[in-house]
Design an enzyme around this catalytic site. Structure first.
Site, PDB file in Angstrom:
ATOM      1  N   CYS A   1      10.097 105.738  99.371  1.00 13.92           N
ATOM      2  CA  CYS A   1      11.449 106.147  98.970  1.00 13.92           C
ATOM      3  C   CYS A   1      12.197 104.857  98.626  1.00 13.92           C
ATOM      4  O   CYS A   1      11.555 103.867  98.259  1.00 13.92           O
ATOM      5  CB  CYS A   1      12.132 106.988 100.046  1.00 13.92           C
ATOM      6  SG  CYS A   1      12.408 106.174 101.636  1.00 13.92           S
TER       7      CYS A   1
ATOM      8  N   HIS B   1      -4.417  97.721 115.183  1.00  9.53           N
ATOM      9  CA  HIS B   1      -3.940  97.934 116.553  1.00  9.53           C
ATOM     10  C   HIS B   1      -3.350  99.325 116.780  1.00  9.53           C
ATOM     11  O   HIS B   1      -3.464  99.867 117.872  1.00  9.53           O
ATOM     12  CB  HIS B   1      -2.863  96.895 116.909  1.00  9.53           C
ATOM     13  CG  HIS B   1      -3.409  95.503 117.019  1.00  9.53           C
ATOM     14  ND1 HIS B   1      -2.656  94.447 117.469  1.00  9.53           N
ATOM     15  CD2 HIS B   1      -4.636  94.989 116.731  1.00  9.53           C
ATOM     16  CE1 HIS B   1      -3.386  93.336 117.461  1.00  9.53           C
ATOM     17  NE2 HIS B   1      -4.596  93.640 117.007  1.00  9.53           N
TER      18      HIS B   1
ATOM     19  N   HIS C   1      -6.596  98.979 122.593  1.00 10.40           N
ATOM     20  CA  HIS C   1      -5.482  99.626 121.890  1.00 10.40           C
ATOM     21  C   HIS C   1      -5.452 101.135 122.106  1.00 10.40           C
ATOM     22  O   HIS C   1      -4.415 101.764 121.926  1.00 10.40           O
ATOM     23  CB  HIS C   1      -5.557  99.334 120.388  1.00 10.40           C
ATOM     24  CG  HIS C   1      -5.541  97.866 120.083  1.00 10.40           C
ATOM     25  ND1 HIS C   1      -4.447  97.073 120.340  1.00 10.40           N
ATOM     26  CD2 HIS C   1      -6.504  97.053 119.599  1.00 10.40           C
ATOM     27  CE1 HIS C   1      -4.728  95.827 120.013  1.00 10.40           C
ATOM     28  NE2 HIS C   1      -5.972  95.776 119.561  1.00 10.40           N
TER      29      HIS C   1
END
Ligand code: RB5
Length: 151
Positions: free
Chosen positions: A66, A99, A134
């Protein structure tokens, strides 16, 4: 690999350029969920449409654009299962894959030019999720979604 792409009226030209770039460079199919018109188009519509396509498996990953990348990423992140990063440089795009296992990328047509946008897309598409340490945090994000459902 199928990439869903979405945009509002501010980002029509950048969406077209990025779609062509991805098709030509990577040979990926790009599915358009955004507007191709300069008429005012509300970014939540495209953000939600691409996010739903990612979550349902209709496409593998999503890219949304956008003016700033902010509004459309907020819309996408309202959809359960979406991890959408807003980037104006490639480093965060890459790390968000490695991650955070992001499944959507957002950027702003009023913030980045086409060449920087391509570098961001390259970094994001090339990043592989590393899992391991992670994963516990990714699971915690899903836990937040579950808690919100039960409110
Ligand atoms: C549209 O004017 C603009 O608000 C939109 O493109 C986006 O920047 C919102 O976050």
């Amino acid at each position: 690999m199928k990439i869903g792409i979405g945009n509002d009226h501010v980002a029509v030209e950048l969406k077209k350029e990025i779609s062509a770039y991805i098709t030509e460079k990577y040979g990926y199919e790009v599915v358009n969920y955004g507007t191709d018109s300069s008429e005012r188009f509300n970014y939540p519509v495209a953000g939600e449409a691409v996010a739903n396509a990612v979550v349902s498996g209709e496409v593998d990953k999503g890219i949304v654009i956008c003016g700033t990348g902010v509004g459309i990423s907020l819309a996408a992140n309202k959809v359960n299962g979406i991890r959408c990063v807003t980037c104006s440089e490639p480093y965060s795009a890459l790390l968000s894959r490695q991650h955070n296992n992001t499944n959507m990328l957002a950027f702003g047509a009023r913030v980045v030019g086409p060449e920087l946008a391509k570098m961001i897309v390259d970094a994001w598409l090339s990043g592989e999720y590393e899992g391991g340490r992670h994963q516990v945090r990714i699971d915690m994000l899903a836990d937040i979604e579950e808690r919100q459902k039960n409110k």
